[in-house]
Scaffold this motif. Sequence first.
Motif, PDB file in Angstrom:
ATOM      1  N   ALA A 144       0.830  -1.205   0.000  1.00  0.00           N
ATOM      2  CA  ALA A 144       0.000   0.000   0.000  1.00  0.00           C
ATOM      3  C   ALA A 144       0.866   1.257   0.000  1.00  0.00           C
ATOM      4  CB  ALA A 144      -0.927  -0.006   1.211  1.00  0.00           C
ATOM      5  N   VAL A 145       2.009   1.200   0.673  1.00  0.00           N
ATOM      6  CA  VAL A 145       2.940   2.335   0.670  1.00  0.00           C
ATOM      7  C   VAL A 145       3.445   2.582  -0.747  1.00  0.00           C
ATOM      8  CG1 VAL A 145       5.171   3.165   1.502  1.00  0.00           C
ATOM      9  CG2 VAL A 145       3.609   2.006   3.068  1.00  0.00           C
ATOM     10  N   ALA A 146       3.737   1.515  -1.468  1.00  0.00           N
ATOM     11  CA  ALA A 146       4.246   1.657  -2.839  1.00  0.00           C
ATOM     12  C   ALA A 146       3.251   2.401  -3.713  1.00  0.00           C
ATOM     13  CB  ALA A 146       4.550   0.283  -3.427  1.00  0.00           C
ATOM     14  N   GLU A 147       1.984   2.055  -3.610  1.00  0.00           N
ATOM     15  CA  GLU A 147       0.987   2.707  -4.455  1.00  0.00           C
ATOM     16  C   GLU A 147       0.833   4.176  -4.092  1.00  0.00           C
ATOM     17  OE1 GLU A 147       0.108   1.051  -7.085  1.00  0.00           O
ATOM     18  OE2 GLU A 147       1.326  -0.527  -6.177  1.00  0.00           O
ATOM     19  N   THR A 148       1.016   4.503  -2.812  1.00  0.00           N
ATOM     20  CA  THR A 148       0.954   5.897  -2.375  1.00  0.00           C
ATOM     21  C   THR A 148       2.163   6.684  -2.848  1.00  0.00           C
ATOM     22  OG1 THR A 148      -0.308   5.294  -0.404  1.00  0.00           O
ATOM     23  CG2 THR A 148       0.845   7.408  -0.343  1.00  0.00           C
ATOM     24  N   MET A 149       3.327   6.026  -2.862  1.00  0.00           N
ATOM     25  CA  MET A 149       4.586   6.737  -3.086  1.00  0.00           C
ATOM     26  C   MET A 149       4.960   6.912  -4.554  1.00  0.00           C
ATOM     27  SD  MET A 149       5.939   7.711  -0.211  1.00  0.00           S
ATOM     28  CE  MET A 149       7.617   8.040  -0.772  1.00  0.00           C
ATOM     29  N   LEU A 150       4.454   6.073  -5.437  1.00  0.00           N
ATOM     30  CA  LEU A 150       4.920   6.097  -6.829  1.00  0.00           C
ATOM     31  C   LEU A 150       4.826   7.485  -7.455  1.00  0.00           C
ATOM     32  CD1 LEU A 150       3.729   2.745  -8.438  1.00  0.00           C
ATOM     33  CD2 LEU A 150       6.072   3.658  -8.397  1.00  0.00           C
ATOM     34  N   SER A 151       3.695   8.140  -7.307  1.00  0.00           N
ATOM     35  CA  SER A 151       3.511   9.451  -7.933  1.00  0.00           C
ATOM     36  C   SER A 151       4.312  10.536  -7.240  1.00  0.00           C
ATOM     37  CB  SER A 151       2.023   9.836  -7.937  1.00  0.00           C
ATOM     38  OG  SER A 151       1.532   9.944  -6.608  1.00  0.00           O
ATOM     39  N   GLY A 155       8.544  11.377 -11.792  1.00  0.00           N
ATOM     40  CA  GLY A 155       7.933  12.465 -12.531  1.00  0.00           C
ATOM     41  C   GLY A 155       6.964  11.948 -13.583  1.00  0.00           C
ATOM     42  N   THR A 156       6.208  12.870 -14.166  1.00  0.00           N
ATOM     43  CA  THR A 156       5.203  12.508 -15.166  1.00  0.00           C
ATOM     44  C   THR A 156       5.824  11.773 -16.346  1.00  0.00           C
ATOM     45  OG1 THR A 156       3.892  14.447 -14.543  1.00  0.00           O
ATOM     46  CG2 THR A 156       3.414  13.428 -16.666  1.00  0.00           C
ATOM     47  N   THR A 157       6.975  12.225 -16.792  1.00  0.00           N
ATOM     48  CA  THR A 157       7.635  11.580 -17.933  1.00  0.00           C
ATOM     49  C   THR A 157       7.931  10.124 -17.635  1.00  0.00           C
ATOM     50  OG1 THR A 157       8.627  13.680 -18.618  1.00  0.00           O
ATOM     51  CG2 THR A 157       9.628  11.664 -19.468  1.00  0.00           C
ATOM     52  N   SER A 158       8.472   9.850 -16.475  1.00  0.00           N
ATOM     53  CA  SER A 158       8.805   8.474 -16.113  1.00  0.00           C
ATOM     54  C   SER A 158       7.553   7.625 -15.931  1.00  0.00           C
ATOM     55  CB  SER A 158       9.637   8.451 -14.829  1.00  0.00           C
ATOM     56  OG  SER A 158      10.870   9.104 -15.017  1.00  0.00           O
ATOM     57  N   LEU A 159       6.539   8.162 -15.275  1.00  0.00           N
ATOM     58  CA  LEU A 159       5.314   7.415 -15.046  1.00  0.00           C
ATOM     59  C   LEU A 159       4.648   7.026 -16.368  1.00  0.00           C
ATOM     60  CD1 LEU A 159       3.842   9.437 -12.046  1.00  0.00           C
ATOM     61  CD2 LEU A 159       4.657   7.076 -11.972  1.00  0.00           C
ATOM     62  N   GLN A 160       4.779   7.874 -17.371  1.00  0.00           N
ATOM     63  CA  GLN A 160       4.117   7.626 -18.646  1.00  0.00           C
ATOM     64  C   GLN A 160       4.956   6.791 -19.611  1.00  0.00           C
ATOM     65  OE1 GLN A 160       3.048  11.512 -20.142  1.00  0.00           O
ATOM     66  NE2 GLN A 160       1.310  11.732 -18.733  1.00  0.00           N
ATOM     67  N   HIS A 161       6.284   6.886 -19.496  1.00  0.00           N
ATOM     68  CA  HIS A 161       7.119   6.306 -20.546  1.00  0.00           C
ATOM     69  C   HIS A 161       8.181   5.326 -20.061  1.00  0.00           C
ATOM     70  CE1 HIS A 161       5.304   9.144 -23.319  1.00  0.00           C
ATOM     71  NE2 HIS A 161       5.651  10.152 -22.519  1.00  0.00           N
ATOM     72  N   LYS A 162       8.331   5.123 -18.756  1.00  0.00           N
ATOM     73  CA  LYS A 162       9.403   4.256 -18.263  1.00  0.00           C
ATOM     74  C   LYS A 162       8.823   3.173 -17.364  1.00  0.00           C
ATOM     75  CE  LYS A 162      13.080   7.623 -18.839  1.00  0.00           C
ATOM     76  NZ  LYS A 162      14.366   8.136 -18.339  1.00  0.00           N
ATOM     77  N   LEU A 165      11.165   1.271 -14.969  1.00  0.00           N
ATOM     78  CA  LEU A 165      11.531   2.026 -13.775  1.00  0.00           C
ATOM     79  C   LEU A 165      10.375   2.036 -12.777  1.00  0.00           C
ATOM     80  CD1 LEU A 165      13.430   3.824 -12.160  1.00  0.00           C
ATOM     81  CD2 LEU A 165      12.641   5.782 -13.514  1.00  0.00           C
ATOM     82  N   VAL A 166       9.155   2.215 -13.269  1.00  0.00           N
ATOM     83  CA  VAL A 166       7.983   2.174 -12.387  1.00  0.00           C
ATOM     84  C   VAL A 166       7.921   0.824 -11.676  1.00  0.00           C
ATOM     85  CG1 VAL A 166       5.459   2.211 -12.297  1.00  0.00           C
ATOM     86  CG2 VAL A 166       6.680   3.845 -13.759  1.00  0.00           C
ATOM     87  N   ALA A 167       8.157  -0.248 -12.423  1.00  0.00           N
ATOM     88  CA  ALA A 167       8.110  -1.592 -11.836  1.00  0.00           C
ATOM     89  C   ALA A 167       9.219  -1.777 -10.804  1.00  0.00           C
ATOM     90  CB  ALA A 167       8.229  -2.644 -12.930  1.00  0.00           C
ATOM     91  N   TYR A 168      10.411  -1.245 -11.098  1.00  0.00           N
ATOM     92  CA  TYR A 168      11.525  -1.341 -10.139  1.00  0.00           C
ATOM     93  C   TYR A 168      11.191  -0.630  -8.831  1.00  0.00           C
ATOM     94  CZ  TYR A 168      15.601   0.234  -7.621  1.00  0.00           C
ATOM     95  OH  TYR A 168      16.467   0.540  -6.604  1.00  0.00           O
ATOM     96  N   VAL A 169      10.692   0.595  -8.912  1.00  0.00           N
ATOM     97  CA  VAL A 169      10.381   1.358  -7.707  1.00  0.00           C
ATOM     98  C   VAL A 169       9.287   0.652  -6.910  1.00  0.00           C
ATOM     99  CG1 VAL A 169       9.436   3.528  -6.825  1.00  0.00           C
ATOM    100  CG2 VAL A 169      11.154   3.558  -8.652  1.00  0.00           C
ATOM    101  N   ARG A 170       8.249   0.195  -7.603  1.00  0.00           N
ATOM    102  CA  ARG A 170       7.151  -0.496  -6.913  1.00  0.00           C
ATOM    103  C   ARG A 170       7.662  -1.744  -6.195  1.00  0.00           C
ATOM    104  NH1 ARG A 170       3.750  -0.942 -10.897  1.00  0.00           N
ATOM    105  NH2 ARG A 170       2.187   0.594 -10.241  1.00  0.00           N
ATOM    106  N   GLN A 247      16.888   9.999 -15.121  1.00  0.00           N
ATOM    107  CA  GLN A 247      17.805  10.484 -16.165  1.00  0.00           C
ATOM    108  C   GLN A 247      19.233  10.155 -15.732  1.00  0.00           C
ATOM    109  OE1 GLN A 247      16.945  11.563 -19.067  1.00  0.00           O
ATOM    110  NE2 GLN A 247      14.747  11.821 -18.712  1.00  0.00           N
ATOM    111  N   PRO A 248      19.606   8.866 -15.715  1.00  0.00           N
ATOM    112  CA  PRO A 248      20.895   8.465 -15.141  1.00  0.00           C
ATOM    113  C   PRO A 248      22.104   9.037 -15.865  1.00  0.00           C
ATOM    114  CG  PRO A 248      19.818   6.609 -16.226  1.00  0.00           C
ATOM    115  CD  PRO A 248      18.812   7.699 -16.154  1.00  0.00           C
TER     116      PRO A 248
END
Length: 268
Positions: A144-151, A155-162, A165-170, A247-248
């Motif tokens: 539940a913390v993961a779902e709260t923290m992702l956004s 950033g918007t660019t990563s959430l939409q196109h990466k 990375l979203v899966a790694y953070v989650r 943006q590594p």
Amino acid sequence: MFFHVNGIRLAYDDHGTGVPLVFLHAFPLNRSMWAPQVAALSQQFRTIAIDLRGHGESDAPLWSFSLDQYADDVSALLDHLAIPQAVLVGLSMGGYVSLAFSKKYGHRLRALILADTRAQADSAEGRTGRYHLAQTAYTKGATAVAETMLSKLLGTTSLQHKSELVAYVRETIHQAPVSGILVDLMAMADRPDSLAHLRTITCPTLVVIGQEDFTTPLADAELMAREIPGARLAVIPAAGHVSNREQPEVFNDLLRGFVEGLPNTPGA
């Protein structure tokens, strides 16, 4: 690799040779968030990434700890590795720990990189938010913390196109011990204001901020860069709060250029 401090076992990686760079991760992630930096920069520098207590492979005792104690852990790691001075790279919570370190162990700083963090103490609203997140972690777990923290982290660019990375953070947050999440939240909520301290920082300092970071926005980064004598500010486009992963290549280039430009320090 592991070392012990005050009865707690902490995990770290140590790669490369040269100027030591010590990486301090964000909440509620772990040292794996620095993989792109370690891979690229260990070819030129000594890169050391630690799992702060409560995260990754480090012990996660449930107790009341302060960020000063996290800073003590970092100092103990430098002692363990016989490193008199290092460049600290702290992102978000890692930046809070870096500021705490700079208060207690400023003589051990060759330079400081503060990424996507702030010097102010939590506002009343911020402390309330941490309280509610702690209750979420306690009652519903890290998922539940993961779902709260992702956004908040990306950033918007990563959430939409990466998506990777979203899966790694989650997944990284899913794996975080609830005890570590709770301890972090209490430590961050109780941290002191560091605005006055900024003017006393004497080592070379780079402040980095993702352009899409609304968790610690540009104004906070500008304030730190303005108050720390001689500090530089760098803004990374198309990056949110976890700018080093979003943006590594840009992040690595900033670090590399900054560290290459440091004056030679005997014994560092």
